[in-house]
Design a protein around this motif. Sequence first.
Motif, PDB file in Angstrom:
ATOM      1  N   ARG A 117       0.889  -1.130   0.199  1.00 25.32           N
ATOM      2  CA  ARG A 117      -0.128  -0.150  -0.077  1.00 25.32           C
ATOM      3  C   ARG A 117       0.825   1.114  -0.264  1.00 25.32           C
ATOM      4  N   GLY A 118       2.083   1.192   0.282  1.00 28.54           N
ATOM      5  CA  GLY A 118       3.134   2.236   0.187  1.00 28.54           C
ATOM      6  C   GLY A 118       3.138   3.023   1.484  1.00 28.54           C
ATOM      7  N   ASP A 119       2.363   2.637   2.505  1.00 30.35           N
ATOM      8  CA  ASP A 119       1.922   3.599   3.426  1.00 30.35           C
ATOM      9  C   ASP A 119       2.966   3.227   4.693  1.00 30.35           C
ATOM     10  N   LEU A 120       3.533   2.170   4.834  1.00 29.38           N
ATOM     11  CA  LEU A 120       4.576   1.583   5.808  1.00 29.38           C
ATOM     12  C   LEU A 120       5.629   0.725   5.458  1.00 29.38           C
ATOM     13  N   ILE A 121       6.731   0.650   6.432  1.00 30.67           N
ATOM     14  CA  ILE A 121       7.633  -0.064   6.009  1.00 30.67           C
ATOM     15  C   ILE A 121       8.064  -0.878   7.111  1.00 30.67           C
ATOM     16  N   ALA A 122       8.040  -2.376   6.772  1.00 35.36           N
ATOM     17  CA  ALA A 122       8.138  -3.207   8.198  1.00 35.36           C
ATOM     18  C   ALA A 122       9.756  -3.469   8.101  1.00 35.36           C
ATOM     19  N   PHE A 123      10.249  -3.990   9.244  1.00 36.23           N
ATOM     20  CA  PHE A 123      11.482  -4.106   9.754  1.00 36.23           C
ATOM     21  C   PHE A 123      11.786  -5.254  10.784  1.00 36.23           C
ATOM     22  N   GLY A 125       8.768  -4.839  13.414  1.00 35.29           N
ATOM     23  CA  GLY A 125       8.106  -3.610  13.671  1.00 35.29           C
ATOM     24  C   GLY A 125       7.742  -2.930  12.523  1.00 35.29           C
ATOM     25  N   ILE A 126       6.892  -1.793  12.378  1.00 42.70           N
ATOM     26  CA  ILE A 126       6.634  -0.942  11.381  1.00 42.70           C
ATOM     27  C   ILE A 126       6.995   0.593  11.580  1.00 42.70           C
ATOM     28  N   MET A 127       7.069   1.414  10.563  1.00 44.30           N
ATOM     29  CA  MET A 127       7.025   2.754  10.475  1.00 44.30           C
ATOM     30  C   MET A 127       6.682   3.337   9.307  1.00 44.30           C
ATOM     31  N   SER A 128       6.570   4.478   9.116  1.00 45.23           N
ATOM     32  CA  SER A 128       6.128   5.199   7.905  1.00 45.23           C
ATOM     33  C   SER A 128       7.321   5.434   7.043  1.00 45.23           C
ATOM     34  N   MET A 172       6.177  -1.423  17.464  1.00 42.20           N
ATOM     35  CA  MET A 172       6.788  -2.889  17.287  1.00 42.20           C
ATOM     36  C   MET A 172       5.574  -3.870  17.443  1.00 42.20           C
ATOM     37  N   LEU A 173       5.410  -4.873  16.656  1.00 40.98           N
ATOM     38  CA  LEU A 173       4.441  -5.860  16.546  1.00 40.98           C
ATOM     39  C   LEU A 173       4.734  -7.165  17.288  1.00 40.98           C
ATOM     40  N   THR A 174       6.054  -7.708  17.255  1.00 39.83           N
ATOM     41  CA  THR A 174       6.056  -8.742  17.932  1.00 39.83           C
ATOM     42  C   THR A 174       7.218  -8.886  19.217  1.00 39.83           C
ATOM     43  N   ASP A 175       7.322  -9.866  19.862  1.00 39.76           N
ATOM     44  CA  ASP A 175       7.927  -9.943  20.904  1.00 39.76           C
ATOM     45  C   ASP A 175       8.270 -11.313  21.251  1.00 39.76           C
ATOM     46  N   GLY A 176       8.865 -11.932  20.223  1.00 42.77           N
ATOM     47  CA  GLY A 176       9.311 -13.432  20.238  1.00 42.77           C
ATOM     48  C   GLY A 176      11.018 -13.199  20.464  1.00 42.77           C
ATOM     49  N   TRP A 177      11.651 -14.246  20.856  1.00 37.03           N
ATOM     50  CA  TRP A 177      13.086 -14.305  21.150  1.00 37.03           C
ATOM     51  C   TRP A 177      13.776 -14.034  19.852  1.00 37.03           C
ATOM     52  N   GLN A 178      13.458 -14.126  18.807  1.00 39.59           N
ATOM     53  CA  GLN A 178      14.121 -13.985  17.409  1.00 39.59           C
ATOM     54  C   GLN A 178      12.923 -13.980  16.268  1.00 39.59           C
ATOM     55  N   ASP A 179      12.608 -12.788  16.096  1.00 38.66           N
ATOM     56  CA  ASP A 179      11.580 -12.745  15.002  1.00 38.66           C
ATOM     57  C   ASP A 179      12.453 -11.772  14.155  1.00 38.66           C
ATOM     58  N   GLU A 180      12.169 -12.326  12.709  1.00 38.41           N
ATOM     59  CA  GLU A 180      12.922 -11.493  11.653  1.00 38.41           C
ATOM     60  C   GLU A 180      12.373 -11.791  10.165  1.00 38.41           C
ATOM     61  N   ALA A 181      12.881 -10.995   9.422  1.00 41.41           N
ATOM     62  CA  ALA A 181      12.775 -11.076   7.861  1.00 41.41           C
ATOM     63  C   ALA A 181      11.087 -10.893   7.455  1.00 41.41           C
ATOM     64  N   TRP A 202       5.475 -17.536  10.982  1.00 35.72           N
ATOM     65  CA  TRP A 202       4.448 -16.857  11.583  1.00 35.72           C
ATOM     66  C   TRP A 202       4.143 -15.612  10.891  1.00 35.72           C
ATOM     67  N   SER A 203       2.658 -15.306  11.279  1.00 35.44           N
ATOM     68  CA  SER A 203       1.965 -13.943  10.677  1.00 35.44           C
ATOM     69  C   SER A 203       1.741 -13.073  11.524  1.00 35.44           C
ATOM     70  N   VAL A 204       1.525 -12.166  11.340  1.00 30.94           N
ATOM     71  CA  VAL A 204       0.834 -10.874  12.601  1.00 30.94           C
ATOM     72  C   VAL A 204       0.339  -9.720  11.773  1.00 30.94           C
ATOM     73  N   ASP A 205      -0.753  -9.450  12.035  1.00 28.28           N
ATOM     74  CA  ASP A 205      -1.470  -8.199  11.609  1.00 28.28           C
ATOM     75  C   ASP A 205      -1.001  -6.907  12.087  1.00 28.28           C
ATOM     76  N   LEU A 206      -1.625  -5.803  11.490  1.00 22.81           N
ATOM     77  CA  LEU A 206      -0.958  -4.327  11.841  1.00 22.81           C
ATOM     78  C   LEU A 206      -1.292  -4.208  13.408  1.00 22.81           C
TER      79      LEU A 206
END
Length: 455
Positions: free
Chosen positions: A364-370, A380-383, A391-400, A426-430
């Motif tokens: 959608r062009g509105d966010l960048i995940a990282f 996490g996400i940012m503009s 930040m969207l997740t809190d696992g020990w090692q969540d990436e990519a 895994w998946s997570v929504d906004l």
Amino acid sequence: MRSLLSTSIAALAIAAVPAVGQVAPAPAPAAPQSEDPIVDVIGGISQPMGIAIPPLPTPESVSTPAGSTDELGRQLAQVITNDLRNSGLFKPLPAGQLLAVPFAEATSPNYAGWSTAGATALVQGYVRANGDGTMTVGCYLYDIVQQREMARQGYIVPFAEWRRAAHKCADMVYTKLTGEGPYFDSRVVYVSETGPKARRVKRLALMDQDGFNGRFLTNGQTIVLTPTLSRDQRKIAYLSYLDKKPTIYVYDIAAGTQRKLVSDVSLAFAPRFSPDGRWILFSMATNGSTNLYRIPSGGGQWQKLTSSPGIDTGGSYSPDGSKIVFESDRSGAQQLYVMNADGSNQQRISFGNGRYATPAWSPRGDLIAFTKIGGGFHVGIMSPSGGGEKMLTDGWQDEAPSWSPNGRVIMFFRSTEGGSGVADLWSVDLTGVNERRLPTPFDGSDPNWGPIRTD
């Protein structure tokens, strides 16, 4: 798959079945009207909509290579149910509360019965075997409160592709009730992993977004990493050690063949297709530094985009192809930068604590995940300007992280601690609340979520 959205098929005539009539094309996705039931996409799973999805009836139980049509009707409804439930925005009625739906009721629901069952919306349909090795699936969405039809769609599919019809139906329901784009009829390429942590066998794999219909594309005799699916879904670019040197290959899905894209280099990695498919962005290490390059997707001469003395990598195009987000340690630690697609106007956008890696631009062009590194690895996400970090997740090692086609959901991989640790998708929504593990036959990493299928 033949969809009735095609302009060459205006409607599906159901011969000798006047109770169903025609399955007309569904309208293009649009924001719900004020009188429509509306799903709370902002609050996410706080107020999921109650929805009834009974088994799809059939005019005649016919044996097919995929099972009998009455059994397929039950399986279709289950896939639709799973898709909508997994979005976190819907609460399907449990099986014990579902009413039996005879074939004649596909277009004339028992509104009174469904109202007392506690659902706001109803998904009904039918399944019928055709005489040419295909099946027809009808899908209808009803507003139980207003007692009216909201949308309908029909699909003619080979028996082996019945799950796609279910995903298409779920997409129709999702778009009508949320006003957002579809994402269920899509695929994910990832790295399937087996064996001890120190000696992992890594194979390129492709699956539907819900984890089903998976298949391996490489045999595991060499390591593969960071695959990316082209927009036309015909090719996959990835890092391979096939010739004992890590470099980029392109896999042709239909032909089952692969070719080397970048030759005569010591290390080339992290490929990403441009939205128009003309270019493949990648990183290359030379003379003690790593920079971003692009090369025509069909092969040819590469072009250098950055000239940092450190490490520039992890590039991802904006959906219009005009900009690139990437990670660089030029400031002393990994941070995120945005530049024009030709490498000009490089600007830092991340300034928080910790390090930032593996950026991915939302469709959608509105966010960048990282991936944020500091006290663990988290998604996490940012503009695109760097604001609104969350930040969207809190696992020990969540990436990519990788985005769903509609920019609503992010897929990533999570690793567990210890020498015997494993990695799963895994998946997570906004909202950061609706998080779930995807079923894969073995461990999984490096997911890349492709666009809505058009084949």
